[in-house]
Design a protein around this motif. Structure first.
Motif, PDB file in Angstrom:
ATOM      1  N   VAL A 151       0.697  -1.309   0.090  1.00 16.70           N
ATOM      2  CA  VAL A 151       0.023   0.089   0.065  1.00 16.70           C
ATOM      3  C   VAL A 151       0.910   1.052   0.135  1.00 16.70           C
ATOM      4  O   VAL A 151       1.863   1.203   0.427  1.00 16.70           O
ATOM      5  CB  VAL A 151      -1.004  -0.031   1.207  1.00 16.70           C
ATOM      6  CG1 VAL A 151      -0.057   0.342   2.451  1.00 16.70           C
ATOM      7  CG2 VAL A 151      -1.935   1.034   1.118  1.00 16.70           C
ATOM      8  N   ARG A 152       0.167   2.337  -0.712  1.00 11.66           N
ATOM      9  CA  ARG A 152       1.126   3.520  -0.452  1.00 11.66           C
ATOM     10  C   ARG A 152       0.493   4.633   0.775  1.00 11.66           C
ATOM     11  O   ARG A 152      -0.569   4.643   0.648  1.00 11.66           O
ATOM     12  CB  ARG A 152       1.006   4.431  -1.943  1.00 11.66           C
ATOM     13  CG  ARG A 152       1.795   3.966  -2.907  1.00 11.66           C
ATOM     14  CD  ARG A 152       1.904   4.902  -3.844  1.00 11.66           C
ATOM     15  NE  ARG A 152       0.513   4.940  -4.716  1.00 11.66           N
ATOM     16  CZ  ARG A 152       0.270   4.207  -5.681  1.00 11.66           C
ATOM     17  NH1 ARG A 152       1.222   3.249  -6.358  1.00 11.66           N
ATOM     18  NH2 ARG A 152      -0.839   4.197  -6.490  1.00 11.66           N
ATOM     19  N   LEU A 153       1.380   4.814   1.608  1.00 11.69           N
ATOM     20  CA  LEU A 153       0.922   5.787   2.884  1.00 11.69           C
ATOM     21  C   LEU A 153       2.035   6.580   3.110  1.00 11.69           C
ATOM     22  O   LEU A 153       3.272   6.799   2.613  1.00 11.69           O
ATOM     23  CB  LEU A 153       0.938   4.673   3.917  1.00 11.69           C
ATOM     24  CG  LEU A 153      -0.147   3.538   3.917  1.00 11.69           C
ATOM     25  CD1 LEU A 153       0.012   2.707   5.218  1.00 11.69           C
ATOM     26  CD2 LEU A 153      -1.537   4.173   3.993  1.00 11.69           C
ATOM     27  N   THR A 154       1.455   7.522   3.663  1.00 13.98           N
ATOM     28  CA  THR A 154       2.490   8.597   4.383  1.00 13.98           C
ATOM     29  C   THR A 154       2.860   8.229   5.872  1.00 13.98           C
ATOM     30  O   THR A 154       2.525   7.094   6.131  1.00 13.98           O
ATOM     31  CB  THR A 154       1.648   9.937   4.778  1.00 13.98           C
ATOM     32  OG1 THR A 154       0.978   9.786   5.674  1.00 13.98           O
ATOM     33  CG2 THR A 154       1.367  10.690   3.523  1.00 13.98           C
ATOM     34  N   ASP A 155       3.935   8.627   6.315  1.00 10.07           N
ATOM     35  CA  ASP A 155       4.388   8.060   7.731  1.00 10.07           C
ATOM     36  C   ASP A 155       3.427   8.085   8.798  1.00 10.07           C
ATOM     37  O   ASP A 155       3.206   7.177   9.649  1.00 10.07           O
ATOM     38  CB  ASP A 155       5.681   8.819   8.246  1.00 10.07           C
ATOM     39  CG  ASP A 155       6.796   8.411   7.353  1.00 10.07           C
ATOM     40  OD1 ASP A 155       6.738   7.578   6.624  1.00 10.07           O
ATOM     41  OD2 ASP A 155       7.869   9.102   7.406  1.00 10.07           O
ATOM     42  N   ALA A 156       2.449   9.225   8.773  1.00  6.96           N
ATOM     43  CA  ALA A 156       1.368   9.578   9.828  1.00  6.96           C
ATOM     44  C   ALA A 156       0.243   8.605   9.470  1.00  6.96           C
ATOM     45  O   ALA A 156      -0.148   7.746  10.469  1.00  6.96           O
ATOM     46  CB  ALA A 156       0.964  10.946   9.437  1.00  6.96           C
ATOM     47  N   GLU A 157      -0.017   8.290   8.164  1.00  6.75           N
ATOM     48  CA  GLU A 157      -1.059   7.062   8.203  1.00  6.75           C
ATOM     49  C   GLU A 157      -0.493   5.844   8.471  1.00  6.75           C
ATOM     50  O   GLU A 157      -1.289   4.996   8.953  1.00  6.75           O
ATOM     51  CB  GLU A 157      -1.401   7.260   6.507  1.00  6.75           C
ATOM     52  CG  GLU A 157      -2.188   8.496   5.976  1.00  6.75           C
ATOM     53  CD  GLU A 157      -2.367   8.591   4.702  1.00  6.75           C
ATOM     54  OE1 GLU A 157      -3.096   9.374   3.938  1.00  6.75           O
ATOM     55  OE2 GLU A 157      -1.537   7.947   3.819  1.00  6.75           O
ATOM     56  N   LEU A 158       0.689   5.359   8.221  1.00  7.00           N
ATOM     57  CA  LEU A 158       1.184   4.156   8.321  1.00  7.00           C
ATOM     58  C   LEU A 158       1.009   4.184  10.173  1.00  7.00           C
ATOM     59  O   LEU A 158       0.903   3.013  10.454  1.00  7.00           O
ATOM     60  CB  LEU A 158       2.866   3.850   8.173  1.00  7.00           C
ATOM     61  CG  LEU A 158       3.459   2.770   8.634  1.00  7.00           C
ATOM     62  CD1 LEU A 158       2.710   1.473   7.822  1.00  7.00           C
ATOM     63  CD2 LEU A 158       4.917   2.707   7.877  1.00  7.00           C
ATOM     64  N   ASP A 159       1.375   5.073  10.876  1.00  4.93           N
ATOM     65  CA  ASP A 159       1.459   5.145  12.307  1.00  4.93           C
ATOM     66  C   ASP A 159      -0.009   4.640  12.584  1.00  4.93           C
ATOM     67  O   ASP A 159      -0.368   3.739  13.455  1.00  4.93           O
ATOM     68  CB  ASP A 159       1.562   6.506  13.008  1.00  4.93           C
ATOM     69  CG  ASP A 159       3.001   6.651  12.985  1.00  4.93           C
ATOM     70  OD1 ASP A 159       3.656   5.580  12.995  1.00  4.93           O
ATOM     71  OD2 ASP A 159       3.412   7.800  13.308  1.00  4.93           O
TER      72      ASP A 159
END
Length: 515
Positions: free
Chosen positions: A96-104
């Protein structure tokens, strides 16, 4: 039904001989999201491992379970945070493509296990069967039935399906256990599977690597094969009656670990017997931090043999990769064939070399032999100073040098003698320069430099070409570039496992690539 002994012979044949040219996957360095974390608003791809869904559900339910980790705020209007791949066979997870915040946010959801940043990977025979003692109609090759009934899966750059190596003459239909499909220009009993795991790409080979490795493993008999007249003979793969399934996971530029896992996933579902992951990276990681190693373990646990190369970082000690004990790790060697050429010196001595481009009627006339430390990499100007001379240069293995050499000969130089660097030593990797170029070892290069110095720069030489020569000794010899052990990750695991021919092997290539 084939006997267990017969099937074992087939798999042993493939396990020992299949990876002849494949320069296989080399584990990427990966980290969990808790290591070296730096917050960023940029989107990047991650491979996310999760626990299985609460119930023993089907594939659609698994896909929904994976999507449940992405809230509407993550996978909504921006369309950047999208599910790239869903995995159920290699492990339970998704890309999946995520930002670091979304991964958190994702990492805090029940069922999350671990996340790996997606990695960019790079892509790392007419006489070989005879050298290995394989004879048509007799011996081990015949006993193994030429690999008949075995399905070889390759995760690579695609395949040029129209090549003669992939004709199905004498190849029976695939076994009933085969569940895959073929989307190629020509599908038959030889090429039974072809899929692209890259968006907006078909299974065709834009790069050439996948075509080359496929024909080396299981290409059918092609009579009268040669490369510009050298290596003439019958080209054939090591298992000519085996079936090929290509999973395109690389485009012309690079390969992604997430796509490689998707190809591995499909190969397991389709029912392959042997897998080649012919990709590479310059870094390594422990087994539990490498999603490809984890996925390969799943394949092996399902009875699939996974074959990979030791790597191309030799001759440095502890440079071997693919150290996982469940992988068959293969070192590269020479064969007893040479594309012979000679440098005849003005003092009556002769130095043996090799030339992939052989001149039909070379002139025996002696020419000035020139070496300049300043211009040792053949970075000469195109002027009259090189006209009619043979230039001695040191190989730096760059594309720029190859282009320069072609231009130098085109500008009037009689020829080029190219000697190996110290690392390559006695391993000469022949290259097509489309001109009068003879390649020699590092030691012979030093001898030529000494000869030039002894004559006060009045040295003379001529080039001669001897065609394809067999019975060269010693052979096999481990190629200088083949990575050495012991394993840096687990010194108690002895790697590489076996040695197979992997130097100057002639095999199929797409005609449209210009090679």
């Amino acid at each position: 039904m084939k006997s267990f002994r017969h099937l074992s012979v087939q798999l042993l044949l493939l396990a020992t001989l299949f990876p002849i040219l494949a320069l296989c996957y080399i584990n990427p360095a990966t980290t969990s999201i808790h290591q070296n974390a730096t917050k960023s608003s940029a989107y990047r791809a991650y491979i996310v491992l999760v626990q299985p869904p609460p119930s023993n559900a089907g594939e659609d339910a698994h896909h929904q379970w994976h999507e449940s980790f992405l809230s509407r705020s993550l996978a909504g209007d921006s369309r950047k945070s999208c599910l790239l791949y869903s995995y159920t066979e290699v492990f339970n997870g998704f890309a999946v493509r995520l930002t670091d915040a979304e991964l958190d946010i994702v990492s805090k959801k029940p069922g999350f296990v671990r996340a790996f940043p997606d990695q960019t990977l790079q892509l790392m025979t007419t006489h070989t069967p005879e050298f290995l003692g394989l004879r048509n109609g007799t011996g081990f090759w015949s006993q193994a039935d030429y690999g008949k009934g075995v399905i070889i899966g390759l995760l690579d750059s695609g395949i040029y399906a129209a090549h003669a190596s992939f004709n199905d003459h004498g190849v029976p239909p695939p076994p009933a256990r085969w569940k895959g499909s073929c989307d190629a220009a020509r599908c038959n009993n030889k090429l039974i599977g072809a899929k692209s795991l890259i968006a907006d790409h078909d299974s065709d080979d834009e790069q050439g690597h996948g075509t080359h490795t496929s024909s080396t493993a299981a290409g059918n008999f092609v009579t009268g094969a040669s490369y510009n007249g050298v290596g003439t003979g019958t080209a054939v793969g090591i298992a000519p009656s085996a079936h090929i399934a290509m999973y395109k996971v690389c485009d012309a530029r690079d390969c992604k670990a997430s796509a490689t896992l998707a190809g591995l996933e499909e190969a397991i579902k389709d029912g392959v017997d042997v897998l080649s992951l012919s990709l590479g990276s310059s870094t390594s990681a422990s087994f539990d931090q490498d999603p490809i190693s984890i996925g390969a373990f799943s394949a092996v646990s399902k009875g699939i043999l996974v074959v990979c190369a030791a790597g191309n970082n030799g001759p440095i000690q502890r440079s071997v990769t693919n150290e996982a004990p469940w992988l068959l790790t293969v070192a590269a060697s020479s064969v007893d064939r040479s594309f012979g050429a000679n440098i005849h010196l003005g003092n009556g001595k002769t130095i043996d070399g090799e030339a992939l481009t052989q001149i039909g009627n070379p002139r025996s006339k002696l020419h000035s032999l020139l070496y300049s430390k300043e211009w040792r990499y053949c970075n000469y100007d195109y002027d009259s100073s090189i006209t009619g001379k043979i230039l001695l240069c040191k190989d730096n293995k760059s594309r720029a040098q190859r282009s320069k050499i072609r231009n130098i000969v085109g500008a009037g130089a009689t020829g080029v003698v190219l000697f190996n660097d110290e690392i390559s030593g006695y391993t000469t990797t022949v290259t097509d320069y489309n001109s009068s170029v003879v390649q020699v070892t590092a030691a012979d290069g030093e001898a030529l430099i000494a000869y030039i110095a002894s004559t006060d720069n009045s040295s003379m030489a001529s080039l001669a070409y001897n065609g394809t020569q067999f019975g060269v000794r010693p052979a096999p010899v481990v190629a200088s570039f083949s990575s050495r052990g012991p394993s840096s990750l687990a010194p108690n695991i002895l790697k590489p496992d076996i040695l197979a021919p992997g130097l100057n092997i002639l095999a199929a290539w797409p005609s449209k690539t210009g090679h």
